[in-house]
Design an enzyme around this catalytic site. Structure first.
Site, PDB file in Angstrom:
ATOM      1  N   LYS A 106       0.595  -8.991 -29.358  1.00  0.00           N
ATOM      2  CA  LYS A 106       0.760  -9.640 -28.060  1.00  0.00           C
ATOM      3  C   LYS A 106       0.743 -11.138 -28.257  1.00  0.00           C
ATOM      4  O   LYS A 106       0.166 -11.643 -29.225  1.00  0.00           O
ATOM      5  CB  LYS A 106      -0.384  -9.250 -27.098  1.00  0.00           C
ATOM      6  N   THR A 190       9.403   0.114 -17.162  1.00  0.00           N
ATOM      7  CA  THR A 190       7.958   0.277 -16.979  1.00  0.00           C
ATOM      8  C   THR A 190       7.689   0.949 -15.632  1.00  0.00           C
ATOM      9  O   THR A 190       6.916   1.920 -15.540  1.00  0.00           O
ATOM     10  CB  THR A 190       7.227  -1.075 -17.097  1.00  0.00           C
TER      11      THR A 190
END
Ligand code: NAD
Length: 418
Positions: A106, A190
């Protein structure tokens, strides 16, 4: 004094719990508690008014045991080291629970993109990409959009990385615009995955889709697509919110109307008006009486402070880390079932994986194929998590970690390393 919430502590506790249920000795999984590699960077940017501002950013690779690190880049004023570490670790376990060949990573930049011009954002993105370039690449670490970043930002990242390499490297980021090696269906992936998750959950619980009430916190990429797709299926979306607050109508909101209003980009829900609309705060929204609550904004929204007042029957975590462990225990004791982030919001990384496969193999899939392959993966993962949670008489969060921790530990042990 009240202890400050640290999302990385959350991750460590969940991993410890799953590892002990799996019967692992500390040495067999200890490495999962530490990120493999971390980089902190500083980017000087000349702002439009001629001043110079130095921004700070991070890239963390939590694990590459199962494949290259994979995970978004967050542009938000609240970004910090522990948050990025937690988000990177969640990516490791998310990729493992849906069984795609990635590790977890990330990135984040401490900035407020809503207050920056296009030129400033472009300059910041390019500098950040150049700064983390030694770590990223299609075989090492593949960034994607997250809160505050989007397809546009991914195009700038790809461009900067490609300039450094001297040729176009499509597979270095995912979530790109379609004309630049992006994949059909990624923008919706998503939210679509959250929809499949809610469909699977309601089916298991013998509840109808049509007419069932839903509350969505956060109307960004994930929340707005989730609300749109669930509304299209006939679910009753009674409240939605953004950073400015929420709108509520117990008879169901006009989601297409709200999406059209928000599509302007700068519009905020606090200024939205329509017949039957009540304006509420984000705190009030979380406590509404509903069947499904979908937190789709940030971490630490359902916590020790408000968990006793949450009235939903089910929480489906579209955001990463919206529920603290303290709240998890309270919800469980109150009979509120929760589908964890690493399962519920995995649709984005699954379609990112398809995009990367397309880029490195020079393939091109239709949107129907993307959506149906996504459904297969989400359904299979949901079934596996549900089954293990039933077998072990535990929560769906623990079930998801039982599967993913085992997969990551086995990947390391398979290489002959702890
Ligand atoms: P986004 O930037 O598109 O949207 C974020 C939304 O949350 C906006 O509506 C914003 O107004 C709202 N918001 C911000 N601060 C808030 C606050 N304090 N209270 C209430 N609402 C607030 O971001 P996104 O991409 O939709 O991501 C949302 C969440 O989903 C994050 O946790 C992210 O990590 C997670 N996620 C995103 C993806 C993806 O593909 N984009 C994939 C998996 C998980």
């Amino acid at each position: 004094m009240k202890q400050q919430y640290n999302p990385y502590d959350n991750v460590l506790k969940v991993v410890d719990h799953a590892a002990s249920m799996l019967g692992y000795k500390e040495k067999e999984y200890a490495i999962l508690k530490y990120p493999e590699r971390e980089l902190q960077v500083s980017m000087p940017v000349v702002m439009d008014d001629g001043s110079l501002k130095v921004f700070e950013g991070f890239r963390v690779q939590h694990s590459t045991a199962r494949g290259p690190a994979k995970g978004g880049v967050r542009f938000h004023p609240g970004v910090n080291h522990d948050e990025v570490k937690a988000l990177a670790a969640w990516m490791t376990f998310k990729c493992a629970v849906v069984n795609i060949p990635y590790g977890g990573g990330k990135g984040g930049i401490i900035c407020d993109p809503s207050g920056m011009s296009e030129r400033e954002l472009h300059a910041l993105t390019s500098k950040y990409t150049a700064a983390i370039a030694p770590l990223i690449g299609p075989e090492q670490d593949i960034p994607a959009p997250d809160v505050g970043s989007n397809a546009h930002v991914m195009a700038w990242m790809m461009d900067t990385y490609s300039m450094l390499k001297g040729h176009s490297v499509l597979g270095v980021v995912t979530g790109k615009p379609i004309g630049l090696g992006g994949i059909l269906g990624r923008n919706e992936a998503t939210g679509r995955g959250v929809m499949f998750t809610i469909n699977n959950l309601l089916k298991k619980e013998n509840r109808p889709i049509e007419g069932t009430s839903v509350v969505v916190q956060g109307m960004g990429n994930v929340g707005s697509i989730t609300a749109k797709l669930l509304h299209r299926q006939g679910m009753k979306i009674i409240a939605v919110s953004d950073v400015s607050g929420g709108v509520y109508d117990p008879n169901g909101l006009d989601i297409p109307g709200i999406l059209a209003y928000l599509s302007g980009g700068k519009n905020l829900l606090k200024d939205f008006d329509a017949p039957g609309i009540n304006h509420i705060s984000n705190a009030e929204l979380l406590e509404l009486d509903t069947t499904v609550l979908v937190p789709a904004a940030l971490e630490n929204q359902i916590n020790g402070e408000n968990a006793e007042r949450i009235k939903t029957k089910y929480v489906v975590e579209a955001a990463n880390g919206p529920t603290t462990l303290e709240a998890d225990d309270i919800l469980q004791a109150r009979g509120i079932k929760l589908v964890p982030d690493i399962l519920a919001n995995a649709g984005g990384v699954v379609v990112s994986y398809f995009e990367w496969v397309q880029n490195i193999q020079e393939l091109c899939w239709s949107e129907e194929r993307v959506n149906s392959e996504l459904k297969n993966i989400m359904d299979t993962a949901f079934e596996a998590v549900w089954e293990i949670a039933e077998q072990r008489d535990t929560t769906l969060r623990t079930g998801a970690y039982l599967i993913s921790v085992k997969r990551v530990v086995e990947a390391r042990q398979g290489r002959g390393v702890f």
